[in-house]
Design a protein around this motif. Sequence first.
Motif, PDB file in Angstrom:
ATOM      1  N   LYS A  30      63.571  69.558  86.824  1.00  0.00           N
ATOM      2  CA  LYS A  30      64.944  69.745  86.360  1.00  0.00           C
ATOM      3  C   LYS A  30      65.831  68.571  86.753  1.00  0.00           C
ATOM      4  N   LEU A  31      65.649  68.055  87.957  1.00  0.00           N
ATOM      5  CA  LEU A  31      66.479  66.951  88.436  1.00  0.00           C
ATOM      6  C   LEU A  31      66.304  65.681  87.612  1.00  0.00           C
ATOM      7  N   VAL A  32      65.066  65.369  87.257  1.00  0.00           N
ATOM      8  CA  VAL A  32      64.804  64.122  86.533  1.00  0.00           C
ATOM      9  C   VAL A  32      64.655  64.348  85.030  1.00  0.00           C
ATOM     10  N   ASP A  33      64.753  65.598  84.597  1.00  0.00           N
ATOM     11  CA  ASP A  33      64.615  65.938  83.178  1.00  0.00           C
ATOM     12  C   ASP A  33      63.361  65.283  82.595  1.00  0.00           C
ATOM     13  N   ALA A  34      62.239  65.552  83.258  1.00  0.00           N
ATOM     14  CA  ALA A  34      60.984  64.908  82.875  1.00  0.00           C
ATOM     15  C   ALA A  34      59.927  65.932  82.486  1.00  0.00           C
ATOM     16  N   LYS A  35      58.949  65.456  81.735  1.00  0.00           N
ATOM     17  CA  LYS A  35      57.806  66.280  81.354  1.00  0.00           C
ATOM     18  C   LYS A  35      56.725  66.112  82.422  1.00  0.00           C
ATOM     19  N   LEU A  36      56.175  67.211  82.855  1.00  0.00           N
ATOM     20  CA  LEU A  36      55.121  67.189  83.855  1.00  0.00           C
ATOM     21  C   LEU A  36      53.816  66.770  83.192  1.00  0.00           C
ATOM     22  N   VAL A  37      53.185  65.739  83.759  1.00  0.00           N
ATOM     23  CA  VAL A  37      51.937  65.237  83.185  1.00  0.00           C
ATOM     24  C   VAL A  37      50.728  65.755  83.954  1.00  0.00           C
ATOM     25  N   GLU A  38      50.831  65.798  85.276  1.00  0.00           N
ATOM     26  CA  GLU A  38      49.678  66.198  86.080  1.00  0.00           C
ATOM     27  C   GLU A  38      50.146  66.745  87.422  1.00  0.00           C
ATOM     28  N   VAL A  39      49.442  67.746  87.930  1.00  0.00           N
ATOM     29  CA  VAL A  39      49.709  68.296  89.260  1.00  0.00           C
ATOM     30  C   VAL A  39      48.407  68.238  90.050  1.00  0.00           C
ATOM     31  N   LYS A  40      48.487  67.667  91.242  1.00  0.00           N
ATOM     32  CA  LYS A  40      47.343  67.651  92.155  1.00  0.00           C
ATOM     33  C   LYS A  40      47.783  68.342  93.428  1.00  0.00           C
ATOM     34  N   HIS A  41      47.063  69.384  93.815  1.00  0.00           N
ATOM     35  CA  HIS A  41      47.415  70.117  95.025  1.00  0.00           C
ATOM     36  C   HIS A  41      46.725  69.494  96.229  1.00  0.00           C
TER      37      HIS A  41
END
Length: 70
Positions: free
Chosen positions: A36-47
Motif C-alpha cells: 500500500k505504501l509504495v503502490d506496487a504489484k507484488l512479484v515474489e514472496v520468500k519466507h
Amino acid sequence: MAKKMEIRLLPNGEIRMETHGVKGKKCDDYVELFKKLVDAKLVEVKHTNEYYETETTLESEDIAEIRRDF
C-alpha cells in the motif's frame, strides 16, 4: 529484537522489502502495508526461517502474576 522493515531500491527499479524480528504470519501484515505504501504489484514472496517461528507474548495478567512473586 525490535520489529523493522528493511527496504532496498535496486538500480533496475526493483524494490525489495525484508522484515526483521517479525515471526509467523504477522510478516504478511508488513507485506500488505508495504504494498500500500509504495503502490506496487507484488512479484515474489520468500519466507525466511522467522516466518515459521511462533512469537511468544505475555498477557498483562501473566505479567502481573510474575510481578507478585517478587
